[in-house]
Motif scaffolding. Sequence first.
Motif, short mmCIF file in Angstrom:
data_model
loop_
_atom_site.label_atom_id
_atom_site.label_comp_id
_atom_site.label_asym_id
_atom_site.label_seq_id
_atom_site.Cartn_x
_atom_site.Cartn_y
_atom_site.Cartn_z
N ARG A 56 12.08 1.10 -4.27
CA ARG A 56 12.82 -0.06 -3.76
C ARG A 56 13.86 0.36 -2.73
NH1 ARG A 56 13.64 -3.98 -9.05
NH2 ARG A 56 11.44 -4.26 -9.49
N ASP A 57 14.43 1.57 -2.91
CA ASP A 57 15.42 2.04 -1.94
C ASP A 57 14.78 2.26 -0.58
OD1 ASP A 57 17.43 2.01 -3.76
OD2 ASP A 57 17.23 4.11 -4.34
N ILE A 58 13.52 2.71 -0.59
CA ILE A 58 12.82 2.98 0.67
C ILE A 58 12.73 1.72 1.52
CG2 ILE A 58 10.56 3.59 1.65
CD1 ILE A 58 10.28 5.59 -0.67
N PHE A 59 12.49 0.59 0.87
CA PHE A 59 12.33 -0.65 1.61
C PHE A 59 13.59 -1.50 1.66
CE2 PHE A 59 7.96 0.49 0.62
CZ PHE A 59 7.40 0.34 1.87
N ARG A 60 14.70 -0.97 1.10
CA ARG A 60 15.96 -1.72 1.19
C ARG A 60 16.63 -1.33 2.49
NH1 ARG A 60 18.20 -0.25 -3.49
NH2 ARG A 60 17.41 -1.98 -4.72
N LEU A 61 16.13 -1.91 3.56
CA LEU A 61 16.57 -1.52 4.90
C LEU A 61 17.71 -2.38 5.39
CD1 LEU A 61 13.04 -1.17 6.48
CD2 LEU A 61 14.45 0.64 5.54
N GLN A 62 18.60 -1.76 6.16
CA GLN A 62 19.66 -2.54 6.80
C GLN A 62 19.05 -3.18 8.03
OE1 GLN A 62 22.83 0.13 7.60
NE2 GLN A 62 23.57 0.10 5.50
N SER A 63 18.95 -4.48 8.00
CA SER A 63 18.36 -5.18 9.15
C SER A 63 19.08 -6.48 9.37
CB SER A 63 16.88 -5.42 8.90
OG SER A 63 16.70 -6.18 7.74
N ASP A 64 18.79 -7.02 10.54
CA ASP A 64 19.36 -8.31 10.91
C ASP A 64 18.92 -9.35 9.90
OD1 ASP A 64 19.70 -10.86 12.19
OD2 ASP A 64 20.02 -9.74 14.05
N PRO A 65 19.84 -10.18 9.38
CA PRO A 65 19.45 -11.18 8.40
C PRO A 65 18.33 -12.09 8.90
CG PRO A 65 21.85 -11.12 8.65
CD PRO A 65 21.28 -10.23 9.70
N LYS A 66 18.29 -12.29 10.22
CA LYS A 66 17.24 -13.16 10.77
C LYS A 66 15.87 -12.48 10.67
CE LYS A 66 20.26 -15.31 14.18
NZ LYS A 66 20.61 -15.35 15.59
N GLU A 67 15.89 -11.11 10.62
CA GLU A 67 14.64 -10.39 10.55
C GLU A 67 14.51 -9.72 9.20
OE1 GLU A 67 13.12 -8.29 14.11
OE2 GLU A 67 15.14 -8.59 14.85
N LYS A 68 14.52 -10.51 8.15
CA LYS A 68 14.43 -10.01 6.79
C LYS A 68 13.11 -9.25 6.62
CE LYS A 68 13.99 -11.73 2.12
NZ LYS A 68 13.55 -12.89 1.37
N VAL A 69 13.20 -8.02 6.11
CA VAL A 69 12.01 -7.21 5.99
C VAL A 69 11.25 -7.54 4.72
CG1 VAL A 69 11.13 -4.87 5.81
CG2 VAL A 69 13.00 -5.37 7.37
N ALA A 129 0.83 -1.21 0.00
CA ALA A 129 0.00 0.00 0.00
C ALA A 129 0.86 1.26 0.00
CB ALA A 129 -0.93 0.00 1.22
N VAL A 130 1.94 1.24 0.81
CA VAL A 130 2.85 2.39 0.86
C VAL A 130 3.55 2.55 -0.50
CG1 VAL A 130 4.95 3.33 1.91
CG2 VAL A 130 3.20 2.25 3.36
N GLU A 131 4.05 1.44 -1.04
CA GLU A 131 4.77 1.49 -2.33
C GLU A 131 3.90 2.09 -3.43
OE1 GLU A 131 5.99 -2.51 -3.09
OE2 GLU A 131 7.73 -2.40 -1.78
N LYS A 132 2.63 1.71 -3.45
CA LYS A 132 1.70 2.18 -4.48
C LYS A 132 1.57 3.71 -4.41
CE LYS A 132 -3.02 1.26 -6.12
NZ LYS A 132 -4.28 0.54 -5.82
N ARG A 133 1.44 4.24 -3.18
CA ARG A 133 1.29 5.70 -3.03
C ARG A 133 2.61 6.43 -3.30
NH1 ARG A 133 -2.47 2.15 -1.79
NH2 ARG A 133 -4.45 3.14 -2.25
#
Length: 629
Positions: A133-146, A108-112
């Motif tokens: 895609r950059d907005i959701f390319r977050l640095q996160s723990d590999p175990k908690e893949k977004v 929903a966020v991506e669409k807007r």
Amino acid sequence: RRSGQYTMNHDNSKKTPDGASFDRSGSQDSLDELSLDDYFKEIENIHETRRNNHEEREALVVKEPDEGELEEEWLKEAGLSNLFAESTGDSQESMVFLSTLTRTQKAAVEKRVETVTQTLRKKNKHHQIPDVRDIFRLQSDPKEKVCDENEPSAVRTTENRSGTQDETKGSKFSVGTNEQKTPPQDMPFSETDLNLEIPFAEQAANTKDSSVGKMCKGGGGDTLPLNFRLPKDKTGTTKIGDLAPQDMKKVCSLALIELTALYDVLGTEFKQQKAAKIKTKDSGLFGVPLSVLLEQDQKKVPGTKIPLIFQKLISQIEEATLETEGLLRIPGVATRVKTLCQELEAKFYEGTFNWENVKQHDAASLLKFFIRELPQPLLTVEYLKAFQDVQNLPTKKQQLQALNLLVILLPEANRDTLKVLLEFLQRVIDHRDKNKMTLNNVAMVMAPNLFTFHGFGSKTIEQSEFVMAAGTANVMRFMIQHQKLLWTIPKFLVNQVRKQNAESQKKEKKDKAMKKLLKKMAYDREKHEKQDKVPNDADVPQGVIRVQAPHLSKVSMAIQLTEELKASDIVARFLSQKSGNVQTLKKEEVFLYEIGGNIGERCLDDDTYMKDLYQLNPNAEWVIKPKQS
């Protein structure tokens, strides 16, 4: 004449043949012609009132938004406007927020974002425009893949089911998973259970391709209203008003995204309206904005959350008796109601108005008049159409889910006033054997007062008169019947807030550690960290919590957690310790609060199982205190 803009042609509508423009199946729920008659009679009464008042008021104009304007406003309300602002000071906070979203919420966020991006590029605005895609390319723990940035959002919305389960495995605040623990009764969710653990849009996406989702087209197709219920939640049910303001703000942002995601998944358009600014009265009783009314009322009664005139009109109706036949349906005498309005405007705040002269039907007409005359609808310009469109959702359960999110999104003053109104309407219905006002009757009579609004023009209303009448009455009926469910904050939203708070705290700790590293020597830093690791309640053994009660005679107590210990048990234990030095508080006046850890502040319901909640938030403090009004 302006006020007539929104009206329906009553005579024509009655001549409409069955089935021509009024489909009795589906969402109409077999509302009979007599009930529809009540609706149109109410419309006529409204017109007569307006004619008698010779109204010349400025109609509310709903602006036609420019391309991308709605989406930009949507991102602002969702707390994500800084993605496009020139200053990206809070972008880190947005990243934390985005990292807690489910697949359907992200879609929903991506669409807007995509729409706003294209609009900004067309306008050649000199903003740094991020790639979706950059907005959701977050640095996160590999175990908690977004999310997988290479996977199209449409695919993520309806597929990749197993991916979500992996993402949230082991998380205390899992949201959006398909395999959830069964409710405490160890029974699967039934058709009438409202599942608040799995996000509504995820539920819709999971059932969209299955036969279950196709069974109940047109609002469920059932002839009798379903009695939905909430399965017990061991960590406690959270009601609107139980959370601290900073957490409630996060809940509202998430509710907007979730509602939009739900409509997206169901293929229903969700567009917020926007009103052009008009001049409004800055004093008085009728035709005054709720915020202005409350501001002047709070000078008389500090802390009041409901307009005093609204409260007084309801109590005036109830004092006479709720058993009066035709209550709310039979109008007061129009000329008398007009005179009463003028007298109230002049004498209400002075305290010189004589309420003994007010007849019950006149008071009921004044109450409805107050609602209609608000400069903006009680359900707000932004969401009035969304409330109307709830009737178009495929199933009863989805309609209720959407209404739940819409109630959360209402401004506090509107929400509180609506709650008092719905509670009053239920009390009227409770006397239906005497007053002949059933749920259907009350819904039909009240729907025109909440849903037809001067200034929305004919487009909204006149498309199909019977469908509009039955449809809005069904929404009204749903709100009255399920009002207790509608004021509940879904657990998945509270869990997302917990996750946001936990992530923010992690980042804050990292930032503090970096500053210390730059300022202090290694020895001092190590020493400081050791001190930090000493628990504040070192005297409290494992499986025991320390509960504070500054307002009670026993101000602190260590409580042993057991499987069956509830919040009400702890409050009762404190109240049993009596002392003459402290003001005596009754059980219904004090509540146990969960404070800090991964939540700002949360008032616990009596049936909260403390051991389960402690496992969810082990760093919380526990305080017994009165609930702030």
